[in-house]
Motif scaffolding. Structure first.
Motif, PDB file in Angstrom:
ATOM      1  N   HIS A 104      -0.793   2.628  -2.680  1.00 16.88           N
ATOM      2  CA  HIS A 104      -0.437   1.312  -3.265  1.00 16.88           C
ATOM      3  C   HIS A 104       0.715   0.728  -2.457  1.00 16.88           C
ATOM      4  O   HIS A 104       1.864   1.120  -2.640  1.00 16.88           O
TER       5      HIS A 104
ATOM      6  N   HIS B 112       2.287  -3.047  -0.483  1.00 16.32           N
ATOM      7  CA  HIS B 112       2.239  -4.468  -0.103  1.00 16.32           C
ATOM      8  C   HIS B 112       2.982  -4.553   1.235  1.00 16.32           C
ATOM      9  O   HIS B 112       3.986  -5.232   1.353  1.00 16.32           O
TER      10      HIS B 112
ATOM     11  N   LYS C 178      -2.268  -4.321   0.349  1.00 15.57           N
ATOM     12  CA  LYS C 178      -2.742  -5.442  -0.462  1.00 15.57           C
ATOM     13  C   LYS C 178      -2.402  -6.771   0.189  1.00 15.57           C
ATOM     14  O   LYS C 178      -1.378  -6.894   0.859  1.00 15.57           O
TER      15      LYS C 178
ATOM     16  N   HIS D  23      -2.372  -3.855 -11.387  1.00 19.67           N
ATOM     17  CA  HIS D  23      -0.947  -3.735 -11.695  1.00 19.67           C
ATOM     18  C   HIS D  23      -0.862  -3.908 -13.205  1.00 19.67           C
ATOM     19  O   HIS D  23      -0.978  -5.042 -13.710  1.00 19.67           O
TER      20      HIS D  23
ATOM     21  N   HIS E  83       1.679   1.399 -11.922  1.00 21.58           N
ATOM     22  CA  HIS E  83       2.980   1.143 -12.583  1.00 21.58           C
ATOM     23  C   HIS E  83       3.007   1.869 -13.931  1.00 21.58           C
ATOM     24  O   HIS E  83       3.554   2.939 -14.040  1.00 21.58           O
TER      25      HIS E  83
ATOM     26  N   ASP F 144       4.560   1.590  -3.273  1.00 22.07           N
ATOM     27  CA  ASP F 144       4.566   0.183  -3.705  1.00 22.07           C
ATOM     28  C   ASP F 144       5.355  -0.668  -2.699  1.00 22.07           C
ATOM     29  O   ASP F 144       5.902  -1.713  -3.057  1.00 22.07           O
TER      30      ASP F 144
END
Ligand code: NIG
Ligand code: FE
Length: 408
Positions: free
Chosen positions: A67, A69, A136, A237, A260, A312
């Motif tokens: 996960h 970004h 992502k 999410h 999360h 994340d």
């Protein structure tokens, strides 16, 4: 023919430190594992192959960061300073900062600039033994900029020794041009952006930020329906800042994972279990926004929901490029055990990535993707705080990273 027997190593093939071989060997034939096991049991057919001595080091599967970004423009250190002065993450988002400020920087960056900034964040992850990463979109929030992000993610996977799985997160935040028209933006996501990007081969999965400051359950469901029409796996999410019932919705769509989960309740855990969704916990975000609500570890354990740990990596809530640090935080902040966090960055993370066939465990017939560690005990992977521990990364049988500093 490229054949090697890696030997003089301690093997943790499943990412479970309770299941190891003290003196192991791995026979690799053309990038794939032909055999692995106790060195004393090495079959005669491999005895004459060229050898590589790993000096008694620990070997695990390459780590999986499921996960991130990682692709975005700019950074948000100023916003961090505001939060230090007492403004909350939610308030900043409501006042036009937060995700939307990264959207401005991402839209403004050229593809080459975005690639360079993102590569600089990917490299430290790879130097920690990561061989697969999810990336992502979601800081473009319009077709061209979402495309640019996903193209950069694909390029990273082509130029670096890592598997990149892309996730379309068009429903990450409401872009300013759609202010007050969230349903219209969801139409745009479902009817225009997702179909176009999927047709271009840029989308491996679809994610939604289901939250008070993100999208509602009904809006999230529309995105999942659009993904289902294209046979794309979904993830979410969910329950990061409040309990919205997102994980249960995601479970109804067979989600790979819900992520999360600080505010997840028992009904959500039960739904995740029934759908075989992975619970992806993100201790970096928990730490960085100084959350106090802990994810429901006991419930996840009781219902045997697999738990993954991930960075994340993002500019707003988790500006980290270290998966090892996340393992440390998962133990200290979430009270997870060493076996839990190690499996959480190997086999369970590979499941969350939707790529458990290739990643997360070492076995015959699988790619020879492994990390070699400069530690005496596997518990050290969760124990050290910010210490580089990876000595070497092997991908497809080839050494792609080696850490060495010359002394003078
Ligand atoms: O995973 N929760 C939403 N998305 C990110 C944060 C994005 C940002 O603040 O830029 C997260 O925490
Ligand atoms: Fe995230």
């Amino acid at each position: 023919m490229n054949q090697t027997v890696w030997h003089h190593l301690k093997l943790c093939a499943q990412g479970d430190p309770r299941d190891t071989i003290e003196d192991a060997a791995i026979a690799v034939d053309n990038g794939k594992i032909a055999w692995l096991g106790a060195a004393s049991a090495l079959p005669a057919q491999f005895a004459q192959w060229p050898r590589e001595d790993l000096g008694g080091a620990w070997v695990t599967p390459g780590l999986v960061d499921c996960h991130t970004h990682l692709v975005y423009g700019g950074q948000r250190a100023d916003e961090f300073a505001q939060r230090l002065a007492g403004v909350s993450y939610e308030e900043i988002a409501r006042n036009g900062g937060g995700i939307v400020s990264t959207v401005r920087a991402t839209r403004a960056a050229s593809e080459a600039e975005l690639y360079a900034q993102s590569a600089a964040r990917l490299e430290p992850l790879l130097a920690e033994g990561v061989t697969a990463v999810e990336i992502k979109s979601g800081y473009g929030l319009e077709l061209a900029a979402e495309r640019k992000m996903l193209r950069v993610a694909r390029q990273l996977g082509e130029r670096y020794p890592v598997t990149v799985r892309t996730t379309f997160l068009g429903a990450h935040a409401l872009p300013p041009e759609f202010a007050g028209r969230a349903d219209d933006y969801i139409d745009e996501v479902c009817e225009r952006m997702l179909p176009a990007l999927a047709d271009e081969g840029l989308v491996d999965a679809v994610d939604v930020f289901c939250e008070r400051i993100g999208f509602s359950i009904a809006q999230s469901e529309r995105v999942f329906e659009a993904a289902a029409r294209r046979n794309l796996p979904v993830k979410m999410h969910a329950e990061q800042l409040s309990n919205s019932g997102g994980a249960a919705l995601a479970a109804r769509y067979g989600a790979l994972s819900s992520d999360h989960l600080e505010f997840l309740d028992e009904a959500g855990v039960v739904a995740m279990k029934a759908a075989s969704s992975v619970a992806v916990l993100l201790p970096g975000a928990y730490y960085f926004i100084r959350e106090t609500q802990l994810p429901p570890l006991e419930l996840l354990r009781r219902y045997e929901v697999p738990i993954a740990i991930s960075t994340d990596s993002n500019p707003g809530t988790s500006p980290t490029t270290s998966l090892l640090l996340m393992m440390n935080m998962a133990t200290t902040l979430f009270r997870m055990t060493v076996p839990e966090v190690l499996q959480g960055v190997t086999q369970h993370a590979a499941r969350a990535l939707g790529d458990a066939e290739r990643h997360g465990t070492l076995a015959e017939g699988r790619p020879a993707d492994f990390a070699v560690w400069d530690v005496q005990s596997l518990a050290e992977l969760a124990y050290w705080i910010g210490r580089p521990l990876c000595a070497r990364v092997v991908r497809g049988g080839k050494t792609v990273f080696e850490r060495r500093l010359n002394t003078i």
